[in-house]
Design a protein around this motif. Structure first.
Motif, PDB file in Angstrom:
ATOM      1  N   LEU A 395      67.531  43.368  60.912  1.00  0.00           N
ATOM      2  CA  LEU A 395      69.012  42.682  61.119  1.00  0.00           C
ATOM      3  C   LEU A 395      70.244  43.323  61.127  1.00  0.00           C
ATOM      4  O   LEU A 395      71.280  43.028  61.745  1.00  0.00           O
ATOM      5  N   GLY A 396      70.241  44.711  60.734  1.00  0.00           N
ATOM      6  CA  GLY A 396      71.344  45.432  60.589  1.00  0.00           C
ATOM      7  C   GLY A 396      72.406  44.981  59.917  1.00  0.00           C
ATOM      8  O   GLY A 396      73.631  45.434  60.110  1.00  0.00           O
ATOM      9  N   VAL A 397      72.122  44.388  58.795  1.00  0.00           N
ATOM     10  CA  VAL A 397      73.119  43.787  57.848  1.00  0.00           C
ATOM     11  C   VAL A 397      73.034  44.225  56.581  1.00  0.00           C
ATOM     12  O   VAL A 397      71.763  44.218  55.945  1.00  0.00           O
ATOM     13  N   ASP A 398      73.926  44.499  55.637  1.00  0.00           N
ATOM     14  CA  ASP A 398      73.780  44.808  54.181  1.00  0.00           C
ATOM     15  C   ASP A 398      74.212  43.543  53.464  1.00  0.00           C
ATOM     16  O   ASP A 398      73.873  43.848  52.198  1.00  0.00           O
ATOM     17  N   SER A 399      74.740  42.695  53.784  1.00  0.00           N
ATOM     18  CA  SER A 399      74.896  41.487  52.950  1.00  0.00           C
ATOM     19  C   SER A 399      75.070  40.233  53.821  1.00  0.00           C
ATOM     20  O   SER A 399      75.241  40.145  55.206  1.00  0.00           O
ATOM     21  N   HIS A 400      74.653  39.047  53.116  1.00  0.00           N
ATOM     22  CA  HIS A 400      75.014  37.844  53.689  1.00  0.00           C
ATOM     23  C   HIS A 400      75.163  36.735  52.842  1.00  0.00           C
ATOM     24  O   HIS A 400      74.842  37.000  51.576  1.00  0.00           O
ATOM     25  N   VAL A 401      75.482  35.530  53.209  1.00  0.00           N
ATOM     26  CA  VAL A 401      75.733  34.472  52.234  1.00  0.00           C
ATOM     27  C   VAL A 401      74.608  33.971  51.700  1.00  0.00           C
ATOM     28  O   VAL A 401      74.658  33.450  50.510  1.00  0.00           O
ATOM     29  N   LEU A 402      73.227  33.971  52.373  1.00  0.00           N
ATOM     30  CA  LEU A 402      72.190  33.628  51.806  1.00  0.00           C
ATOM     31  C   LEU A 402      71.357  34.626  50.856  1.00  0.00           C
ATOM     32  O   LEU A 402      70.239  34.267  50.390  1.00  0.00           O
ATOM     33  N   PHE A 403      72.021  35.843  50.793  1.00  0.00           N
ATOM     34  CA  PHE A 403      71.282  36.696  50.113  1.00  0.00           C
ATOM     35  C   PHE A 403      71.025  36.443  48.577  1.00  0.00           C
ATOM     36  O   PHE A 403      69.873  36.392  47.928  1.00  0.00           O
ATOM     37  N   GLU A 404      72.116  35.739  47.868  1.00  0.00           N
ATOM     38  CA  GLU A 404      71.854  35.252  46.429  1.00  0.00           C
ATOM     39  C   GLU A 404      70.694  34.322  46.595  1.00  0.00           C
ATOM     40  O   GLU A 404      69.977  34.263  45.350  1.00  0.00           O
ATOM     41  N   ALA A 405      70.713  33.408  47.151  1.00  0.00           N
ATOM     42  CA  ALA A 405      69.631  32.032  47.220  1.00  0.00           C
ATOM     43  C   ALA A 405      68.359  32.790  47.293  1.00  0.00           C
ATOM     44  O   ALA A 405      67.374  32.415  46.873  1.00  0.00           O
ATOM     45  N   VAL A 406      68.112  33.838  48.290  1.00  0.00           N
ATOM     46  CA  VAL A 406      66.951  34.455  48.506  1.00  0.00           C
ATOM     47  C   VAL A 406      66.441  35.167  47.456  1.00  0.00           C
ATOM     48  O   VAL A 406      65.335  35.182  46.667  1.00  0.00           O
ATOM     49  N   GLU A 407      67.324  35.851  46.844  1.00  0.00           N
ATOM     50  CA  GLU A 407      67.055  36.819  45.558  1.00  0.00           C
ATOM     51  C   GLU A 407      66.736  35.679  44.318  1.00  0.00           C
ATOM     52  O   GLU A 407      66.029  36.309  43.656  1.00  0.00           O
ATOM     53  N   GLY A 408      67.316  34.545  44.152  1.00  0.00           N
ATOM     54  CA  GLY A 408      67.038  33.571  43.248  1.00  0.00           C
ATOM     55  C   GLY A 408      65.831  33.224  43.485  1.00  0.00           C
ATOM     56  O   GLY A 408      64.850  33.097  42.302  1.00  0.00           O
ATOM     57  N   CYS A 409      65.116  33.148  44.990  1.00  0.00           N
ATOM     58  CA  CYS A 409      63.667  32.603  45.114  1.00  0.00           C
ATOM     59  C   CYS A 409      62.761  33.551  44.706  1.00  0.00           C
ATOM     60  O   CYS A 409      61.653  33.538  44.035  1.00  0.00           O
ATOM     61  N   ILE A 410      63.112  34.927  44.996  1.00  0.00           N
ATOM     62  CA  ILE A 410      62.444  35.941  44.509  1.00  0.00           C
ATOM     63  C   ILE A 410      62.034  36.027  42.977  1.00  0.00           C
ATOM     64  O   ILE A 410      60.881  36.309  42.567  1.00  0.00           O
ATOM     65  N   ARG A 411      63.249  36.005  42.264  1.00  0.00           N
ATOM     66  CA  ARG A 411      63.068  35.913  40.804  1.00  0.00           C
ATOM     67  C   ARG A 411      62.396  34.759  40.251  1.00  0.00           C
ATOM     68  O   ARG A 411      61.574  34.853  39.257  1.00  0.00           O
ATOM     69  N   SER A 412      62.337  33.661  41.080  1.00  0.00           N
ATOM     70  CA  SER A 412      61.733  32.475  40.494  1.00  0.00           C
ATOM     71  C   SER A 412      60.282  32.312  40.819  1.00  0.00           C
ATOM     72  O   SER A 412      59.449  31.328  40.701  1.00  0.00           O
ATOM     73  N   GLY A 413      59.771  33.339  41.574  1.00  0.00           N
ATOM     74  CA  GLY A 413      58.166  33.429  41.965  1.00  0.00           C
ATOM     75  C   GLY A 413      57.900  33.074  43.507  1.00  0.00           C
ATOM     76  O   GLY A 413      56.765  32.702  43.614  1.00  0.00           O
ATOM     77  N   GLY A 414      59.041  32.731  44.257  1.00  0.00           N
ATOM     78  CA  GLY A 414      58.714  32.499  45.632  1.00  0.00           C
ATOM     79  C   GLY A 414      59.116  33.645  46.625  1.00  0.00           C
ATOM     80  O   GLY A 414      58.885  33.538  47.834  1.00  0.00           O
ATOM     81  N   SER A 415      58.599  35.028  46.130  1.00  0.00           N
ATOM     82  CA  SER A 415      58.705  36.225  47.075  1.00  0.00           C
ATOM     83  C   SER A 415      57.565  36.230  48.005  1.00  0.00           C
ATOM     84  O   SER A 415      56.250  35.737  47.750  1.00  0.00           O
ATOM     85  N   LEU A 416      57.836  36.854  49.239  1.00  0.00           N
ATOM     86  CA  LEU A 416      56.767  36.837  50.300  1.00  0.00           C
ATOM     87  C   LEU A 416      56.230  38.627  50.261  1.00  0.00           C
ATOM     88  O   LEU A 416      57.127  39.222  49.778  1.00  0.00           O
ATOM     89  N   THR A 417      55.157  38.728  50.841  1.00  0.00           N
ATOM     90  CA  THR A 417      54.863  40.175  51.348  1.00  0.00           C
ATOM     91  C   THR A 417      55.802  40.680  52.339  1.00  0.00           C
ATOM     92  O   THR A 417      56.316  40.016  53.097  1.00  0.00           O
TER      93      THR A 417
END
Length: 516
Positions: A395-417
């Motif tokens: 996407l060519g982006v280094d930051s986004h408003v949804l980054f924190e929500a995505v990282e929260g999902c990753i830490r909660s076990g919702g990560s994808l390959t």
């Protein structure tokens, strides 16, 4: 004018003497002149012909190394040359800078000035050319400079050849039937994967790159300790975790060729050894899905029980001692072990053997021990750093408003390959917001699946193996037998902590109140 007339008179006299005097006397005078010139000159000259001997058949490797060295050094000595020859061949991805015929370039080594002259002579009554390089060294220091300088030229030439040549991707050829035919066919290897674009945790990238660099620079070390100059890697993880991309990044990082060995096409152990002999140095030999390639990596105790009937029938028919696997002419486990760590594994230098599998527990333990697979890389789902790398690449982006929500999902076990995330980002690369929302929705769906699986104890192991939980990207070295012990100890410590917390909470709930 008087000086010019005297020079013309001297040239005329020399021409007359050359026509009058016998050839033997002229040869003697020429040799005396060269001896006098060598005596008075402050330099020593060393000629390096293109071919060894007088037949002109065997190539001189030193001539090739000098040619490559002058190409590699085009930014310094060759750049000062008045005339250069430019060329580009299909086997190289760079423009070659060669010294023009009968021109000299200068170089510096250990504070001394040296020179290279490229001689090209055409033989009489023939179109063939004789090429050679002449090295000029200071006469007083020639003994101290010659050997180390030529070693320096050779090492730089080999490094330049490794970096500039076109890399190839090989696969074993089933049509080669003769013993002298090549068992490999190749195509140009142009995979764009690099460690900069790889979706891995930064610490794991650093560890792998350091290990590869230490291996590539370890020629003297491996020779000193008496080990074959090779390294074994086992890449394991769920499908889409980036095993093939990591192999391509390793090949691009080291500038190695890649040999993709398909074991199902190999008829027997002899053909396997023949394929190994034909591989070149500085190469990566890959066997993907080792647990599915051929039926040799399962538990051998089960195979022994299954093959007892076949062995009894072989004994009754008085056949010489051959196992059922050897009788069928297929590749055996012993042949594969000899391929990776036996005597035949030392028929070459600077080779990396890579096994990949989706299930490490399905691989025979004999293939996993140290000396065969030295480094085990566990690849799992995306971590936070890996996801940010994918977002930056797609996407060519280094930051986004949804980054924190995505990282929260990753830490909660919702990560994808990485493959799953990359497919979503690729499909929506025109709209960053849509891409991020779709990734977040996919991760939230994965969390629901993980929660449902966690409610069923019998599916706990299956959900962990599928990579539903927290992402795994681990580099393991050392004895594989100790890893399971460490995991059990960690698991035991976790269970102990849970029990302690449970009893503390139970005590706080059941203790009596003194004021009641």
């Amino acid at each position: 004018m008087e000086i010019l007339s005297q020079m013309w008179s001297l040239l005329g006299l020399l021409t007359v003497l050359q026509n009058v005097l016998p050839s033997q006397l002229l040869s003697l005078l020429h040799s005396l002149y060269e001896s006098l010139q060598d005596l008075l000159s402050p330099y020593s000259y060393f000629e390096i012909p293109e071919f060894n001997g007088y037949c002109g058949v065997e190539l001189n490797d030193l001539y090739r190394h000098v040619h490559l060295y002058l190409n590699a050094a085009n930014h310094a000595p060759a750049a000062a040359c008045r005339r250069l020859t430019l060329s580009c061949s299909p086997s190289s991805n760079r423009i070659s800078f060669a010294v023009a015929p009968n021109h000299t370039v200068h170089d510096a080594f250990r504070g001394h000035r040296v020179g290279w002259t490229h001689h090209v002579e055409t033989a009489q009554d023939s179109l063939e050319e004789r090429r050679s390089f002449t090295l000029r060294l200071p006469k007083r220091h020639r003994h101290a400079l010659l050997s180390p300088y030529l070693a320096h030229v050779t090492s730089r030439a080999e490094e330049f050849e490794r970096v500039s040549r076109e890399r190839r991707l090989f696969t074993n050829n089933t049509t080669a039937s003769g013993s002298f035919e090549s068992g490999w066919v190749s195509v140009p290897f142009r995979h764009p994967s690099t460690f900069e674009t790889l979706a891995l945790e930064p610490e794991l990238k650093k560890q792998i790159k350091n290990d590869l660099t230490a291996f590539a620079d370890g020629k003297e070390f491996y020779k000193r300790v008496g080990r074959a100059w090779k390294r074994g890697y086992l890449l394991h993880g769920p499908p889409g975790s980036g095993k093939s991309s990591l192999i391509a990044a390793m090949a691009n990082f080291l500038c190695y060729d890649v040999y993709d060995l398909e074991l199902t096409k190999v008829s027997d152990n002899s053909e396997l050894r023949s394929l190994l002999i034909q591989t070149t140095n500085r190469s990566i030999i890959v066997i993907e899905d080792i647990d599915c390639s051929v039926d040799i990596t399962a538990d051998r105790t089960v195979k022994v029980k299954k093959s007892q009937g076949a062995k009894l029938s072989l004994r009754s028919s008085n056949k010489k001692g051959q196992t059922g696997c050897e009788e069928s002419g297929r590749v055996t486990l012993s042949g594969l072990l000899n391929f990776t760590d036996g005597l035949w594994s030392c028929c070459g230098e600077e080779r990396i053997v890579v096994f990949t599998t989706n299930h490490r527990d399905s691989v025979d333990p004999a293939l996993l021990r140290c000396g065969r697979m030295d480094v085990h890389v566990s690849l799992g789902t995306c971590g936070t750093h890996a996801f940010r790398e994918l977002a930056r690449n797609y996407l060519g982006v280094d930051s986004h408003v949804l980054f924190e929500a995505v990282e929260g999902c990753i830490r909660s076990g919702g990560s994808l390959t990485p493959a799953h995330v990359g497919e979503i980002l690729l499909r929506n690369r025109g709209d960053v917001d849509v891409a991020m929302r779709e990734v977040l929705a996919a991760m939230q769906g994965r969390m629901l699946v993980a929660t449902a699986a966690a409610d069923q104890p019998e599916n706990e192991e299956a959900s962990t193996a599928a990579g539903v939980r927290s992402p795994e990207s681990v580099l393991m070295m050392g004895s594989p037998e100790n890893w399971d012990v460490k995991r059990k100890e960690q698991h035991g410590c976790n269970n102990l902590d849970k029990k302690v917390k449970f009893f503390v909470r139970l005590r706080s709930l059941t203790r009596s109140d003194p004021g009641r």
